[in-house]
Design a protein around this motif. Sequence first.
Motif, PDB file in Angstrom:
ATOM      1  N   LYS A 100       0.830  -1.187  -0.001  1.00  0.00           N
ATOM      2  CA  LYS A 100      -0.177  -0.159  -0.118  1.00  0.00           C
ATOM      3  C   LYS A 100       0.913   1.206  -0.239  1.00  0.00           C
ATOM      4  CE  LYS A 100      -4.339  -1.581   2.413  1.00  0.00           C
ATOM      5  NZ  LYS A 100      -5.185  -1.405   1.087  1.00  0.00           N
ATOM      6  N   LEU A 101       1.852   1.307   0.912  1.00  0.00           N
ATOM      7  CA  LEU A 101       2.821   2.470   0.794  1.00  0.00           C
ATOM      8  C   LEU A 101       3.356   2.502  -0.408  1.00  0.00           C
ATOM      9  CD1 LEU A 101       4.696   2.043   4.341  1.00  0.00           C
ATOM     10  CD2 LEU A 101       3.381   4.088   3.535  1.00  0.00           C
ATOM     11  N   PHE A 102       3.867   1.435  -0.939  1.00  0.00           N
ATOM     12  CA  PHE A 102       4.475   1.688  -2.441  1.00  0.00           C
ATOM     13  C   PHE A 102       3.559   2.239  -3.556  1.00  0.00           C
ATOM     14  CE2 PHE A 102       5.783   0.091  -6.266  1.00  0.00           C
ATOM     15  CZ  PHE A 102       7.158   0.292  -6.425  1.00  0.00           C
ATOM     16  N   GLY A 103       2.311   1.773  -3.410  1.00  0.00           N
ATOM     17  CA  GLY A 103       1.482   2.099  -4.200  1.00  0.00           C
ATOM     18  C   GLY A 103       1.023   3.845  -3.953  1.00  0.00           C
ATOM     19  N   ALA A 104       1.103   4.095  -3.201  1.00  0.00           N
ATOM     20  CA  ALA A 104       1.018   5.683  -2.779  1.00  0.00           C
ATOM     21  C   ALA A 104       2.226   6.357  -3.130  1.00  0.00           C
ATOM     22  CB  ALA A 104       0.891   6.018  -1.149  1.00  0.00           C
ATOM     23  N   PHE A 105       3.474   5.840  -2.971  1.00  0.00           N
ATOM     24  CA  PHE A 105       4.728   6.356  -3.369  1.00  0.00           C
ATOM     25  C   PHE A 105       4.619   6.630  -5.102  1.00  0.00           C
ATOM     26  CE2 PHE A 105       9.325   5.447  -4.739  1.00  0.00           C
ATOM     27  CZ  PHE A 105       9.874   6.529  -4.051  1.00  0.00           C
ATOM     28  N   LEU A 106       4.214   5.453  -5.510  1.00  0.00           N
ATOM     29  CA  LEU A 106       4.253   5.398  -7.025  1.00  0.00           C
ATOM     30  C   LEU A 106       3.340   6.414  -7.478  1.00  0.00           C
ATOM     31  CD1 LEU A 106       3.704   1.903  -8.798  1.00  0.00           C
ATOM     32  CD2 LEU A 106       5.540   3.568  -8.918  1.00  0.00           C
ATOM     33  N   VAL A 107       1.954   6.722  -7.123  1.00  0.00           N
ATOM     34  CA  VAL A 107       1.327   7.742  -7.539  1.00  0.00           C
ATOM     35  C   VAL A 107       1.815   8.974  -7.247  1.00  0.00           C
ATOM     36  CG1 VAL A 107      -0.912   9.090  -6.873  1.00  0.00           C
ATOM     37  CG2 VAL A 107      -0.696   6.402  -6.969  1.00  0.00           C
ATOM     38  N   LEU A 108       2.716   9.394  -6.047  1.00  0.00           N
ATOM     39  CA  LEU A 108       3.183  10.711  -6.065  1.00  0.00           C
ATOM     40  C   LEU A 108       4.380  10.847  -7.111  1.00  0.00           C
ATOM     41  CD1 LEU A 108       3.896  10.959  -2.205  1.00  0.00           C
ATOM     42  CD2 LEU A 108       2.779  12.735  -3.605  1.00  0.00           C
TER      43      LEU A 108
END
Lengths: 138, 122
Positions: A100-108
């Motif tokens: 989930k954290l990685f997903g948020a990082f990707l979006v950013l």
Amino acid sequence: MKWFLFFLTGIAGGVLGGMGMGGGTLLIPALTTFFGLPQKSAQAINLAAFIPMSAIASLIHFNKGRVERDGLGFIIVPAALASAATSFLANASGGDVLKKLFGAFLVLLAVFQAFGGKKGGTEKPRRLEKDVPLLGEK
Amino acid sequence: MKYSIRQRIIYYIFAGAVTGVCNGLFGGGGGMILVPALAFFLGAETKKAHATAIAVILPVSVVSAAIYYSSGNFPSAEGLPVSFGVAVGGIIGAFALGKIKAKGISLLFSALMFVAGVKMFL
């Protein structure tokens, strides 16, 4: 046969990395979604895969005098310490949280990559035109 | 250089720390932070920013990879062919760079990252 699919996936990630577009940021989700690898394993693969390519690239860049050596230790030492700490954290954490954290990082990163370059005007250095890297970064 | 030595050192330490946090936690992506950070700081020398970022992220990735490996999270059967592919792809990408329109690809790539990110988050 499956190794060949992994090899092809690596090529796709490497091409993007070589073009300076952060191939690892797509290699990791590709490994988890297409091959069902755990998030931590995909991250470990991405880290390891970056090493041989960047070792060669670094050697070439260094010999051509493109590496800013002045004060380099002030970047490397805190980066290595922070990275060691968060590597332990990542390995100790649950894979789902990490994903989930990685997903948020990707979006950013995606938003940053799509819109970040524009606001600098002509003065600001732009990536990927004349000043191309020999081998890209992850 | 328009910055004082002190400002420069603080900026370097901060940029390095943020890069390291991402590299360890996400297993990559540090370059996407460090390149613009260095490009902004070093002025117009984009090539230098790229080269310097790789020189920083290489030892940092060695540290991170060693920790991931010793935690038993590196699967060799999958990891070795991928790594070999990345090395081959990296060379292709470096040569292809000058020959194709980078801007369109960069936007497409951003869109892909966005979709992948949302999917992983949900």
